[in-house]
Design an enzyme around this catalytic site. Sequence first.
Site, short mmCIF file in Angstrom:
data_model
loop_
_atom_site.label_atom_id
_atom_site.label_comp_id
_atom_site.label_asym_id
_atom_site.label_seq_id
_atom_site.Cartn_x
_atom_site.Cartn_y
_atom_site.Cartn_z
N SER A 29 1.14 11.10 9.82
CA SER A 29 2.69 10.44 9.53
C SER A 29 3.29 11.34 8.49
O SER A 29 3.23 12.41 8.51
CB SER A 29 2.24 9.93 8.58
N GLU A 68 4.36 -8.52 -3.17
CA GLU A 68 4.45 -9.09 -4.36
C GLU A 68 3.92 -8.23 -5.69
O GLU A 68 3.94 -8.19 -6.98
CB GLU A 68 3.54 -10.74 -4.56
N GLU A 106 4.56 -4.00 12.26
CA GLU A 106 3.84 -3.22 12.46
C GLU A 106 2.85 -3.47 11.05
O GLU A 106 2.89 -4.13 10.77
CB GLU A 106 4.35 -2.02 11.63
N LYS A 110 11.91 -7.34 1.05
CA LYS A 110 11.18 -8.59 0.66
C LYS A 110 10.54 -7.24 0.00
O LYS A 110 9.30 -7.76 1.25
CB LYS A 110 10.69 -10.21 1.63
N ASN A 148 0.39 -1.21 0.37
CA ASN A 148 -0.21 -0.07 -0.11
C ASN A 148 0.87 0.95 -0.02
O ASN A 148 1.00 2.07 -0.46
CB ASN A 148 -1.00 0.25 1.48
N CYS A 157 -3.24 1.03 6.81
CA CYS A 157 -3.08 0.65 8.48
C CYS A 157 -3.76 1.91 9.40
O CYS A 157 -4.56 1.22 10.63
CB CYS A 157 -2.30 -0.09 8.56
N GLU A 175 8.47 3.29 14.27
CA GLU A 175 9.25 3.75 13.62
C GLU A 175 9.54 5.13 13.09
O GLU A 175 8.23 5.76 13.79
CB GLU A 175 8.54 2.80 12.06
P1 ADP Z 1 -1.54 -8.64 2.24
O1 ADP Z 1 -2.57 -10.12 2.63
O2 ADP Z 1 -2.57 -6.91 2.38
O3 ADP Z 1 -0.99 -8.80 1.06
P2 ADP Z 1 0.58 -9.44 4.02
O4 ADP Z 1 0.10 -9.28 5.29
O5 ADP Z 1 0.22 -11.07 3.66
O6 ADP Z 1 -1.05 -8.72 3.70
O7 ADP Z 1 1.75 -9.13 3.32
C1 ADP Z 1 3.22 -7.85 3.34
C2 ADP Z 1 3.85 -8.57 2.97
O8 ADP Z 1 4.05 -9.74 4.20
C3 ADP Z 1 4.32 -8.84 1.65
O9 ADP Z 1 5.71 -8.71 1.19
C4 ADP Z 1 3.86 -10.24 1.48
O10 ADP Z 1 4.75 -10.54 0.55
C5 ADP Z 1 4.88 -10.79 3.05
N1 ADP Z 1 4.30 -11.76 3.79
C6 ADP Z 1 3.35 -12.21 3.49
N2 ADP Z 1 2.67 -13.69 3.73
C7 ADP Z 1 4.47 -14.08 4.22
C8 ADP Z 1 5.81 -15.67 4.19
N3 ADP Z 1 4.59 -16.40 4.93
N4 ADP Z 1 6.52 -15.15 5.14
C9 ADP Z 1 7.19 -13.53 4.44
N5 ADP Z 1 6.39 -12.78 3.59
C10 ADP Z 1 5.34 -13.10 3.88
#
Ligand code: ADP
Length: 506
Positions: free
Chosen positions: A467, A202, A277, A199, A176, A311, A484
């Site tokens: 913020s 996606e 967070e 990371k 976001n 958030c 943060e």
């Molecule tokens: P949303 O459901 O809005 O996508 P997430 O909390 O799943 O929110 O995503 C936030 C970040 O956490 C993204 O970078 C996502 O790829 C990552 N993420 C989700 N699942 C995992 C996991 N099992 N291990 C590491 N990173 C994760």
Amino acid sequence: MRIAHLLTARLPVLRAMQRSYGLDVSAALLRTRGYVDGQWISAASDFPVLDPATGEEVARVSDCGPGEAMRAVDAAHRAFHGWKQRTGKERGAILRRWFELMVQNKDELATLITVECGKPLAEAAGEVSYSASFLEWFSEEARRTYGDVVPSPGRDRRILLLKQPVGVASLITPWNFPSAMITRKAAAALAAGCTVVVKPAEDTPLSALALAELAAQAGVPAGVFNVVPCSKEKTPSVGEVLCTDPLVQKISFTGSTATGKVLLKLAADTVKRVSMELGGHAPFIVFDSADVDRAVASAMASKFRNSGQTCVCGNRFLVQSGIHDCFVEKLAVAMDKELRLGHGLDPTTTQGPLINARAVEKVEKQVLDAVARGARVVRGGRRLQGSFMEPTLLEGVTMEMLCTQEETFGPVLPVIRFDSEEEALAIANASAVGLAGYFFSQDPGQLWRVAEALEVGMVGVNEGLLSCPEGLFGGVKQSGQGREGSKYGIDEYLEVKYVCWGGLGP
Ligand code: ADP
């Protein structure tokens, strides 16, 4: 040559999008491979980045797996020893150059944000400034990691408390705010002397990779800032490396509470330090004494920024009986006047799409549930084509409805009527999470009471947007741990070492 190839691969799509909205921005920062140890690296396969407004593929990005993640962690570990030896002033100077490069490339960075995350271009430009402000802030804080010289209980010893960087930090970030959620962490980490592996989400790897390009141009040494983009499918295996590798000392995550809990469990085995967070469910309370126009303008800004996908945005709007009808009426007028759905690159758009189909389905489900349980739709209410959702105003909302129990992450503004301050606080605090909270009042006693009583990490008093790098960011309860931004943000990446210096005389 590699870079030239990448640009020609997808540049036409970006160019065509820009042309159709009369934009003229270069795509010099479009990168589509992982960034590890100062090199652009490819993976065995790649994954698509989609424009959420059209579903069109705008780029294909290397789908890094656990192997690339391990390489990145190794590189960060090797780079740590050199980076931490630099003085705070030297690290700060590099962060400052990175900040300046972000400012110089603001238009292009904003375009990338809009293309991959959907938010309107003006908001994306605001995010770039916000994102860059963390590099500026922590470039200054890098020189201020003061320790203590503590009065000793014995004449022959001295007590020193030294601040030292924790080591390699894994930074896992959401879609976001594809740029700012990275710099808010990375700037603090690098200022402290840590090295990082990012990371990105996606859905939004392009902003992260553009940041890597600018980091390289700013002189961030190889291995200090690494980015491993990956698909949803590869995320768990990459996440596992980043949260369990013994060379990683720290995890900083921004995202959903559910994912945060998964990462906390992964972190436990090697006892890593964590900053989390996580999700919010912000109460936004309007008391009878409030300046109603200010409350309405703040509600608009809080709720509809990024189409409600933040958030900290107001999620439960509690409005006292005496001001209720006036607030709802004025809000409906403001929505009619100010909100316009469209593609984020269209300069007249104020409401972009939601990030993907899953997101719209969740929001639609909340609206249907509220209506089935008796809420009245004052504005909007419908899911539109693709990932678009009409900005929606609901009144007559009660605590049984889904929208008052879970975070919405979409443009739905549910209004709950209340009579007394006690009732409002009881509703506001009846949540397992506590990130931000807002209230509007002109009663001085109430201002203190409510600011102190709200169970959240951040309070907006007569203010809907809070913020900034000078202020802090973080929550209580299941909204996470750690802070943060502000002078406290750098502490998340520092250990305090006790040095007891003895034998100093009689
Ligand atoms: P949303 O459901 O809005 O996508 P997430 O909390 O799943 O929110 O995503 C936030 C970040 O956490 C993204 O970078 C996502 O790829 C990552 N993420 C989700 N699942 C995992 C996991 N099992 N291990 C590491 N990173 C994760």
